[in-house]
Design a protein around this motif. Structure first.
Motif, PDB file in Angstrom:
ATOM      1  N   PRO A  18      95.931  -8.440  43.673  1.00  0.00           N
ATOM      2  CA  PRO A  18      94.492  -8.590  43.898  1.00  0.00           C
ATOM      3  C   PRO A  18      94.189  -8.997  45.335  1.00  0.00           C
ATOM      4  O   PRO A  18      95.013  -9.593  46.022  1.00  0.00           O
ATOM      5  CB  PRO A  18      94.107  -9.714  42.933  1.00  0.00           C
ATOM      6  CG  PRO A  18      95.348 -10.528  42.801  1.00  0.00           C
ATOM      7  CD  PRO A  18      96.497  -9.573  42.943  1.00  0.00           C
ATOM      8  N   ILE A  19      92.977  -8.665  45.767  1.00  0.00           N
ATOM      9  CA  ILE A  19      92.496  -9.056  47.093  1.00  0.00           C
ATOM     10  C   ILE A  19      91.033  -9.456  46.958  1.00  0.00           C
ATOM     11  O   ILE A  19      90.300  -8.917  46.135  1.00  0.00           O
ATOM     12  CB  ILE A  19      92.682  -7.912  48.121  1.00  0.00           C
ATOM     13  CG1 ILE A  19      92.388  -8.405  49.521  1.00  0.00           C
ATOM     14  CG2 ILE A  19      91.846  -6.703  47.766  1.00  0.00           C
ATOM     15  CD1 ILE A  19      92.808  -7.447  50.612  1.00  0.00           C
ATOM     16  N   CYS A  20      90.625 -10.423  47.763  1.00  0.00           N
ATOM     17  CA  CYS A  20      89.238 -10.888  47.766  1.00  0.00           C
ATOM     18  C   CYS A  20      88.438 -10.069  48.773  1.00  0.00           C
ATOM     19  O   CYS A  20      88.834  -9.984  49.932  1.00  0.00           O
ATOM     20  CB  CYS A  20      89.158 -12.348  48.173  1.00  0.00           C
ATOM     21  SG  CYS A  20      90.226 -13.445  47.251  1.00  0.00           S
ATOM     22  N   LYS A  76      98.915 -10.179  48.897  1.00  0.00           N
ATOM     23  CA  LYS A  76     100.355  -9.917  48.896  1.00  0.00           C
ATOM     24  C   LYS A  76     101.005 -10.266  47.565  1.00  0.00           C
ATOM     25  O   LYS A  76     101.951  -9.622  47.156  1.00  0.00           O
ATOM     26  CB  LYS A  76     101.035 -10.724  50.007  1.00  0.00           C
ATOM     27  CG  LYS A  76     100.575 -10.325  51.397  1.00  0.00           C
ATOM     28  CD  LYS A  76     101.234 -11.186  52.457  1.00  0.00           C
ATOM     29  CE  LYS A  76     100.702 -10.786  53.819  1.00  0.00           C
ATOM     30  NZ  LYS A  76     100.098 -11.851  54.549  1.00  0.00           N
ATOM     31  N   ARG A  77     100.491 -11.278  46.896  1.00  0.00           N
ATOM     32  CA  ARG A  77     101.073 -11.731  45.630  1.00  0.00           C
ATOM     33  C   ARG A  77     100.557 -10.915  44.457  1.00  0.00           C
ATOM     34  O   ARG A  77      99.367 -10.623  44.356  1.00  0.00           O
ATOM     35  CB  ARG A  77     100.725 -13.197  45.371  1.00  0.00           C
ATOM     36  CG  ARG A  77     101.332 -14.154  46.322  1.00  0.00           C
ATOM     37  CD  ARG A  77     101.007 -15.584  45.884  1.00  0.00           C
ATOM     38  NE  ARG A  77     101.519 -16.527  46.834  1.00  0.00           N
ATOM     39  CZ  ARG A  77     100.760 -17.296  47.620  1.00  0.00           C
ATOM     40  NH1 ARG A  77      99.449 -17.244  47.532  1.00  0.00           N
ATOM     41  NH2 ARG A  77     101.311 -18.127  48.467  1.00  0.00           N
ATOM     42  N   THR A  78     101.474 -10.600  43.533  1.00  0.00           N
ATOM     43  CA  THR A  78     101.084  -9.941  42.292  1.00  0.00           C
ATOM     44  C   THR A  78     100.526 -10.987  41.339  1.00  0.00           C
ATOM     45  O   THR A  78     100.667 -12.205  41.566  1.00  0.00           O
ATOM     46  CB  THR A  78     102.279  -9.251  41.626  1.00  0.00           C
ATOM     47  OG1 THR A  78     103.229 -10.250  41.241  1.00  0.00           O
ATOM     48  CG2 THR A  78     102.914  -8.213  42.529  1.00  0.00           C
ATOM     49  N   SER A 110      85.614  -7.235  36.701  1.00  0.00           N
ATOM     50  CA  SER A 110      84.363  -6.715  36.142  1.00  0.00           C
ATOM     51  C   SER A 110      83.141  -7.123  36.967  1.00  0.00           C
ATOM     52  O   SER A 110      82.149  -6.411  37.005  1.00  0.00           O
ATOM     53  CB  SER A 110      84.193  -7.147  34.683  1.00  0.00           C
ATOM     54  OG  SER A 110      83.870  -8.520  34.603  1.00  0.00           O
ATOM     55  N   TYR A 111      83.227  -8.266  37.639  1.00  0.00           N
ATOM     56  CA  TYR A 111      82.134  -8.732  38.497  1.00  0.00           C
ATOM     57  C   TYR A 111      82.318  -8.314  39.959  1.00  0.00           C
ATOM     58  O   TYR A 111      81.562  -8.738  40.817  1.00  0.00           O
ATOM     59  CB  TYR A 111      82.000 -10.256  38.423  1.00  0.00           C
ATOM     60  CG  TYR A 111      81.375 -10.727  37.143  1.00  0.00           C
ATOM     61  CD1 TYR A 111      80.015 -10.538  36.899  1.00  0.00           C
ATOM     62  CD2 TYR A 111      82.137 -11.370  36.177  1.00  0.00           C
ATOM     63  CE1 TYR A 111      79.439 -10.972  35.715  1.00  0.00           C
ATOM     64  CE2 TYR A 111      81.567 -11.807  34.991  1.00  0.00           C
ATOM     65  CZ  TYR A 111      80.222 -11.608  34.770  1.00  0.00           C
ATOM     66  OH  TYR A 111      79.655 -12.041  33.601  1.00  0.00           O
ATOM     67  N   ASN A 112      83.343  -7.511  40.228  1.00  0.00           N
ATOM     68  CA  ASN A 112      83.667  -7.065  41.590  1.00  0.00           C
ATOM     69  C   ASN A 112      83.979  -8.232  42.519  1.00  0.00           C
ATOM     70  O   ASN A 112      83.707  -8.162  43.718  1.00  0.00           O
ATOM     71  CB  ASN A 112      82.555  -6.192  42.178  1.00  0.00           C
ATOM     72  CG  ASN A 112      82.398  -4.899  41.433  1.00  0.00           C
ATOM     73  OD1 ASN A 112      83.380  -4.241  41.115  1.00  0.00           O
ATOM     74  ND2 ASN A 112      81.164  -4.539  41.119  1.00  0.00           N
ATOM     75  N   PHE A 113      84.551  -9.300  41.972  1.00  0.00           N
ATOM     76  CA  PHE A 113      84.974 -10.440  42.779  1.00  0.00           C
ATOM     77  C   PHE A 113      86.357 -10.192  43.381  1.00  0.00           C
ATOM     78  O   PHE A 113      86.761 -10.902  44.303  1.00  0.00           O
ATOM     79  CB  PHE A 113      85.025 -11.725  41.955  1.00  0.00           C
ATOM     80  CG  PHE A 113      83.667 -12.273  41.579  1.00  0.00           C
ATOM     81  CD1 PHE A 113      82.485 -11.688  42.006  1.00  0.00           C
ATOM     82  CD2 PHE A 113      83.579 -13.397  40.789  1.00  0.00           C
ATOM     83  CE1 PHE A 113      81.245 -12.212  41.657  1.00  0.00           C
ATOM     84  CE2 PHE A 113      82.345 -13.934  40.433  1.00  0.00           C
ATOM     85  CZ  PHE A 113      81.183 -13.340  40.864  1.00  0.00           C
ATOM     86  N   ILE A 114      87.093  -9.223  42.838  1.00  0.00           N
ATOM     87  CA  ILE A 114      88.384  -8.846  43.407  1.00  0.00           C
ATOM     88  C   ILE A 114      88.476  -7.333  43.471  1.00  0.00           C
ATOM     89  O   ILE A 114      87.787  -6.616  42.739  1.00  0.00           O
ATOM     90  CB  ILE A 114      89.597  -9.382  42.596  1.00  0.00           C
ATOM     91  CG1 ILE A 114      89.556  -8.871  41.165  1.00  0.00           C
ATOM     92  CG2 ILE A 114      89.709 -10.875  42.695  1.00  0.00           C
ATOM     93  CD1 ILE A 114      90.835  -9.078  40.396  1.00  0.00           C
ATOM     94  N   TRP A 115      89.340  -6.878  44.353  1.00  0.00           N
ATOM     95  CA  TRP A 115      89.722  -5.480  44.445  1.00  0.00           C
ATOM     96  C   TRP A 115      91.227  -5.449  44.313  1.00  0.00           C
ATOM     97  O   TRP A 115      91.883  -6.493  44.259  1.00  0.00           O
ATOM     98  CB  TRP A 115      89.287  -4.879  45.778  1.00  0.00           C
ATOM     99  CG  TRP A 115      87.804  -4.860  45.992  1.00  0.00           C
ATOM    100  CD1 TRP A 115      86.822  -4.825  45.044  1.00  0.00           C
ATOM    101  CD2 TRP A 115      87.122  -4.885  47.245  1.00  0.00           C
ATOM    102  NE1 TRP A 115      85.576  -4.806  45.615  1.00  0.00           N
ATOM    103  CE2 TRP A 115      85.734  -4.850  46.986  1.00  0.00           C
ATOM    104  CE3 TRP A 115      87.542  -4.920  48.564  1.00  0.00           C
ATOM    105  CZ2 TRP A 115      84.775  -4.850  47.982  1.00  0.00           C
ATOM    106  CZ3 TRP A 115      86.586  -4.921  49.558  1.00  0.00           C
ATOM    107  CH2 TRP A 115      85.225  -4.887  49.270  1.00  0.00           C
ATOM    108  N   TRP A 116      91.789  -4.275  44.275  1.00  0.00           N
ATOM    109  CA  TRP A 116      93.243  -4.138  44.163  1.00  0.00           C
ATOM    110  C   TRP A 116      93.802  -3.511  45.438  1.00  0.00           C
ATOM    111  O   TRP A 116      93.242  -2.564  45.965  1.00  0.00           O
ATOM    112  CB  TRP A 116      93.626  -3.306  42.946  1.00  0.00           C
ATOM    113  CG  TRP A 116      93.100  -3.896  41.674  1.00  0.00           C
ATOM    114  CD1 TRP A 116      92.087  -3.414  40.908  1.00  0.00           C
ATOM    115  CD2 TRP A 116      93.535  -5.110  41.049  1.00  0.00           C
ATOM    116  NE1 TRP A 116      91.861  -4.250  39.852  1.00  0.00           N
ATOM    117  CE2 TRP A 116      92.739  -5.310  39.898  1.00  0.00           C
ATOM    118  CE3 TRP A 116      94.520  -6.050  41.335  1.00  0.00           C
ATOM    119  CZ2 TRP A 116      92.906  -6.383  39.047  1.00  0.00           C
ATOM    120  CZ3 TRP A 116      94.664  -7.139  40.484  1.00  0.00           C
ATOM    121  CH2 TRP A 116      93.873  -7.296  39.358  1.00  0.00           C
TER     122      TRP A 116
END
Length: 121
Positions: A18-20, A76-78, A110-116
């Protein structure tokens, strides 16, 4: 009473990174609790702000587990690696860890707080 349906999360989900997004505003308080600052945009939200005195900005406060996890997201972290850090920090208090992490990341997504992060490069 309705029975809560268990969602099975595929093993591959825990290997995602994940990425913010940079556009998401957030801060921490003195206890380390994360708060998101969400601007309520759009015509419908503007109308409700005027007619029903709804706020222009909403604040979403995470709990101690969510705040800890959020601060571990570095692109970087899974999810599995973040789970290991949660286990080290909270121990048994965090269990059932995989189910909680899977649900937490699905909600953030679901809230688009993270991307991949694209790990195929």
């Amino acid at each position: 009473m309705k029975k809560k349906r268990q969602t099975v999360i595929p093993e591959a989900y825990f290997n995602l990174v994940p990425i913010c997004p940079d556009v998401l505003k957030w801060s921490t308080d003195k206890e380390g609790i994360v708060t998101f600052e969400i601007e309520n945009k759009g015509i419908v939200k503007r109308i409700t702000q005027v007619l029903f005195f709804k706020p222009k900005v909403s604040y979403v406060h995470l709990d101690k587990f969510g705040s800890f996890v959020w601060k571990q997201i570095d692109g970087k972290r899974t999810i599995t690696e973040i789970g290991e850090l949660v286990e080290a920090e909270f121990g048994e208090e965090a269990h059932p860890l995989r189910e909680r992490l899977g649900t937490y990341f699905r909600i953030l997504e679901s809230y688009n707080f993270i991307w991949w992060v694209n790990t195929q490069e």
